[in-house]
Structures are given as structure tokens and as C-alpha cells.
Design a protein around this motif. Structure first.
Motif, PDB file in Angstrom:
ATOM      1  N   LYS A   1       0.850  -1.515  -0.087  1.00 42.34           N
ATOM      2  CA  LYS A   1       0.207   0.142  -0.020  1.00 42.34           C
ATOM      3  C   LYS A   1       0.896   1.081  -0.001  1.00 42.34           C
ATOM      4  CE  LYS A   1      -3.939  -2.150   2.696  1.00 42.34           C
ATOM      5  NZ  LYS A   1      -5.756  -2.513   2.929  1.00 42.34           N
ATOM      6  N   ALA A   2       0.447   2.373  -0.449  1.00 44.99           N
ATOM      7  CA  ALA A   2       1.715   3.085  -1.093  1.00 44.99           C
ATOM      8  C   ALA A   2       1.193   4.051  -1.661  1.00 44.99           C
ATOM      9  CB  ALA A   2       3.238   2.032  -2.001  1.00 44.99           C
ATOM     10  N   THR A   3       2.089   4.934  -2.241  1.00 37.95           N
ATOM     11  CA  THR A   3       1.527   6.171  -2.919  1.00 37.95           C
ATOM     12  C   THR A   3       2.052   6.635  -4.177  1.00 37.95           C
ATOM     13  OG1 THR A   3       0.757   7.892  -1.478  1.00 37.95           O
ATOM     14  CG2 THR A   3       0.991   8.848  -3.087  1.00 37.95           C
ATOM     15  N   TRP A   4       2.095   7.071  -5.463  1.00 41.80           N
ATOM     16  CA  TRP A   4       3.192   6.930  -6.891  1.00 41.80           C
ATOM     17  C   TRP A   4       2.583   8.018  -6.878  1.00 41.80           C
ATOM     18  CZ3 TRP A   4       0.822   2.386  -4.606  1.00 41.80           C
ATOM     19  CH2 TRP A   4       1.849   1.105  -5.278  1.00 41.80           C
ATOM     20  N   LYS A   5       4.222   8.787  -7.984  1.00 40.22           N
ATOM     21  CA  LYS A   5       4.016  10.532  -8.316  1.00 40.22           C
ATOM     22  C   LYS A   5       4.573   9.696  -9.379  1.00 40.22           C
ATOM     23  CE  LYS A   5       5.749  14.697  -7.644  1.00 40.22           C
ATOM     24  NZ  LYS A   5       6.412  15.577  -6.937  1.00 40.22           N
ATOM     25  N   ASN A   6       3.839   9.865 -10.955  1.00 41.85           N
ATOM     26  CA  ASN A   6       4.488   9.731 -12.129  1.00 41.85           C
ATOM     27  C   ASN A   6       6.031   8.334 -12.585  1.00 41.85           C
ATOM     28  OD1 ASN A   6       3.726  12.613 -13.013  1.00 41.85           O
ATOM     29  ND2 ASN A   6       5.645  12.765 -12.095  1.00 41.85           N
ATOM     30  N   ASP A   7       4.680   7.454 -12.258  1.00 38.95           N
ATOM     31  CA  ASP A   7       5.058   5.940 -12.295  1.00 38.95           C
ATOM     32  C   ASP A   7       6.356   5.466 -10.797  1.00 38.95           C
ATOM     33  OD1 ASP A   7       3.896   3.808 -13.726  1.00 38.95           O
ATOM     34  OD2 ASP A   7       4.970   4.181 -14.810  1.00 38.95           O
ATOM     35  N   LYS A   8       6.216   6.512  -9.593  1.00 36.65           N
ATOM     36  CA  LYS A   8       7.525   5.976  -9.028  1.00 36.65           C
ATOM     37  C   LYS A   8       6.684   6.342  -7.893  1.00 36.65           C
ATOM     38  CE  LYS A   8      11.204   7.719 -12.049  1.00 36.65           C
ATOM     39  NZ  LYS A   8      12.107   9.286 -12.028  1.00 36.65           N
ATOM     40  N   LEU A   9       7.388   5.558  -7.312  1.00 34.40           N
ATOM     41  CA  LEU A   9       6.834   4.822  -5.381  1.00 34.40           C
ATOM     42  C   LEU A   9       7.544   6.556  -5.280  1.00 34.40           C
ATOM     43  CD1 LEU A   9       7.601   1.966  -3.929  1.00 34.40           C
ATOM     44  CD2 LEU A   9       5.492   2.547  -4.616  1.00 34.40           C
ATOM     45  N   HIS A  10       6.488   7.311  -4.005  1.00 31.83           N
ATOM     46  CA  HIS A  10       6.739   9.028  -3.358  1.00 31.83           C
ATOM     47  C   HIS A  10       5.759   8.990  -2.149  1.00 31.83           C
ATOM     48  CE1 HIS A  10       7.799  12.313  -4.408  1.00 31.83           C
ATOM     49  NE2 HIS A  10       6.941  13.108  -3.601  1.00 31.83           N
ATOM     50  N   GLY A  11       6.422   8.815  -0.898  1.00 32.68           N
ATOM     51  CA  GLY A  11       6.321   8.710   0.213  1.00 32.68           C
ATOM     52  C   GLY A  11       5.711   8.090   1.116  1.00 32.68           C
ATOM     53  N   PRO A  12       5.146   7.482   1.959  1.00 37.97           N
ATOM     54  CA  PRO A  12       5.285   6.316   2.530  1.00 37.97           C
ATOM     55  C   PRO A  12       4.948   5.032   1.760  1.00 37.97           C
ATOM     56  CG  PRO A  12       3.554   7.178   3.858  1.00 37.97           C
ATOM     57  CD  PRO A  12       4.136   8.345   2.325  1.00 37.97           C
ATOM     58  N   ALA A  13       4.792   3.890   2.405  1.00 41.89           N
ATOM     59  CA  ALA A  13       4.528   2.900   1.531  1.00 41.89           C
ATOM     60  C   ALA A  13       4.778   1.878   2.693  1.00 41.89           C
ATOM     61  CB  ALA A  13       5.370   1.946   0.205  1.00 41.89           C
ATOM     62  N   GLU A  14       3.438   0.744   2.620  1.00 41.57           N
ATOM     63  CA  GLU A  14       3.547   0.047   3.557  1.00 41.57           C
ATOM     64  C   GLU A  14       3.545  -1.215   2.939  1.00 41.57           C
ATOM     65  OE1 GLU A  14       1.232   1.845   7.311  1.00 41.57           O
ATOM     66  OE2 GLU A  14       0.293   1.323   5.555  1.00 41.57           O
ATOM     67  N   LEU A  15       4.059  -2.518   3.538  1.00 40.69           N
ATOM     68  CA  LEU A  15       4.260  -3.793   2.841  1.00 40.69           C
ATOM     69  C   LEU A  15       3.483  -5.104   4.097  1.00 40.69           C
ATOM     70  CD1 LEU A  15       4.967  -5.649   0.377  1.00 40.69           C
ATOM     71  CD2 LEU A  15       7.608  -6.490   1.689  1.00 40.69           C
ATOM     72  N   PHE A  16       2.570  -5.720   3.804  1.00 38.40           N
ATOM     73  CA  PHE A  16       2.158  -6.445   4.400  1.00 38.40           C
ATOM     74  C   PHE A  16       2.037  -8.039   4.099  1.00 38.40           C
ATOM     75  CE2 PHE A  16      -0.483  -2.959   4.621  1.00 38.40           C
ATOM     76  CZ  PHE A  16      -0.675  -2.261   6.196  1.00 38.40           C
ATOM     77  N   ASN A  17       2.349  -8.415   5.036  1.00 39.68           N
ATOM     78  CA  ASN A  17       2.059 -10.453   4.385  1.00 39.68           C
ATOM     79  C   ASN A  17       0.764 -10.821   3.861  1.00 39.68           C
ATOM     80  OD1 ASN A  17       0.683 -11.238   6.622  1.00 39.68           O
ATOM     81  ND2 ASN A  17       2.806 -12.131   7.648  1.00 39.68           N
ATOM     82  N   SER A  18       0.843 -12.180   3.844  1.00 35.97           N
ATOM     83  CA  SER A  18      -0.466 -12.514   2.733  1.00 35.97           C
ATOM     84  C   SER A  18      -1.436 -12.933   4.621  1.00 35.97           C
ATOM     85  CB  SER A  18      -0.595 -13.916   2.655  1.00 35.97           C
ATOM     86  OG  SER A  18       0.215 -15.145   2.989  1.00 35.97           O
ATOM     87  N   ASN A  19      -1.210 -12.585   5.395  1.00 38.54           N
ATOM     88  CA  ASN A  19      -2.234 -12.718   6.675  1.00 38.54           C
ATOM     89  C   ASN A  19      -3.379 -11.343   7.229  1.00 38.54           C
ATOM     90  OD1 ASN A  19      -2.167 -15.610   6.790  1.00 38.54           O
ATOM     91  ND2 ASN A  19      -0.303 -15.653   8.031  1.00 38.54           N
ATOM     92  N   GLY A  20      -1.802 -10.136   6.103  1.00 41.29           N
ATOM     93  CA  GLY A  20      -2.452  -8.990   6.549  1.00 41.29           C
ATOM     94  C   GLY A  20      -2.221  -8.264   7.722  1.00 41.29           C
ATOM     95  N   GLN A  21      -0.972  -8.689   8.233  1.00 46.17           N
ATOM     96  CA  GLN A  21       0.413  -8.633   9.517  1.00 46.17           C
ATOM     97  C   GLN A  21       0.864  -7.053   8.139  1.00 46.17           C
ATOM     98  OE1 GLN A  21       1.218 -12.039  10.844  1.00 46.17           O
ATOM     99  NE2 GLN A  21       1.196 -10.996  12.694  1.00 46.17           N
ATOM    100  N   LYS A  22       1.679  -6.222   9.062  1.00 45.94           N
ATOM    101  CA  LYS A  22       2.548  -4.818   8.250  1.00 45.94           C
ATOM    102  C   LYS A  22       4.582  -5.825   8.362  1.00 45.94           C
ATOM    103  CE  LYS A  22       2.001  -1.156   8.967  1.00 45.94           C
ATOM    104  NZ  LYS A  22       1.365   0.183   9.759  1.00 45.94           N
ATOM    105  N   VAL A  23       4.733  -6.305   7.574  1.00 47.59           N
ATOM    106  CA  VAL A  23       6.124  -6.326   7.563  1.00 47.59           C
ATOM    107  C   VAL A  23       6.952  -5.308   7.270  1.00 47.59           C
ATOM    108  CG1 VAL A  23       5.497  -8.491   7.722  1.00 47.59           C
ATOM    109  CG2 VAL A  23       6.007  -7.620   5.858  1.00 47.59           C
TER     110      VAL A  23
END
Length: 70
Positions: free
Chosen positions: A32-54
Motif C-alpha cells: 500500500k503506497a503512493t505513486w507519483k509519475n509511475d514512481k513510489l513517492h511517500g510512505p509505503a507499507e508492505l503486508f504479508n498474506s495474513n494482513g500483518q504489516k511487515v
């Protein structure tokens, strides 16, 4: 959805990802993240398949500027 199985839910403007979005991988990982002009820009959160933030990261114009929190 791409042939690889990844699914990208984000607004595209002029063919480029812009704004908040969700990228889901076939393995169940979710970015879950924000993109600007096709690039990651700002906070990004990665979650596993169980929905836990990793992982939390911060990007600026596609460049990692903050390492993951422990």
C-alpha cells in the motif's frame, strides 16, 4: 492484472501511476503506497498474506529515503 499475476489498483494519468494505490503480488504480499509519475513517492507499507504489516518505508521520486522500521 498482469500476466505475472500481480494486480495494481491505482489511478493512471497519461499512462503513469499517480496517487494512493495497492499492488498485490501472487504470493499474497500487498504493498500500500503512493505513486507519483509511475514512481513510489511517500510512505509505503508492505503486508504479508495474513494482513500483518511487515515493513514501512518512505520513498521520494522512486528512491528509498527511510529504511524499514524494526
Amino acid at each position: 492484472r498482469w500476466a505475472s499475476g500481480r494486480c495494481f489498483d491505482v489511478v493512471f494519468e497519461d499512462g503513469k501511476a499517480n496517487g494512493q494505490g495497492v499492488l498485490t503480488y501472487p504470493s499474497g504480499l500487498v504493498l500500500k503506497a503512493t505513486w507519483k509519475n509511475d514512481k513510489l513517492h511517500g510512505p509505503a507499507e508492505l503486508f504479508n498474506s495474513n494482513g500483518q504489516k511487515v515493513e514501512n518505508r518512505v520513498y521520494e521520486d522512486g528512491t528509498l529515503i527511510s529504511e524499514p522500521e524494526p
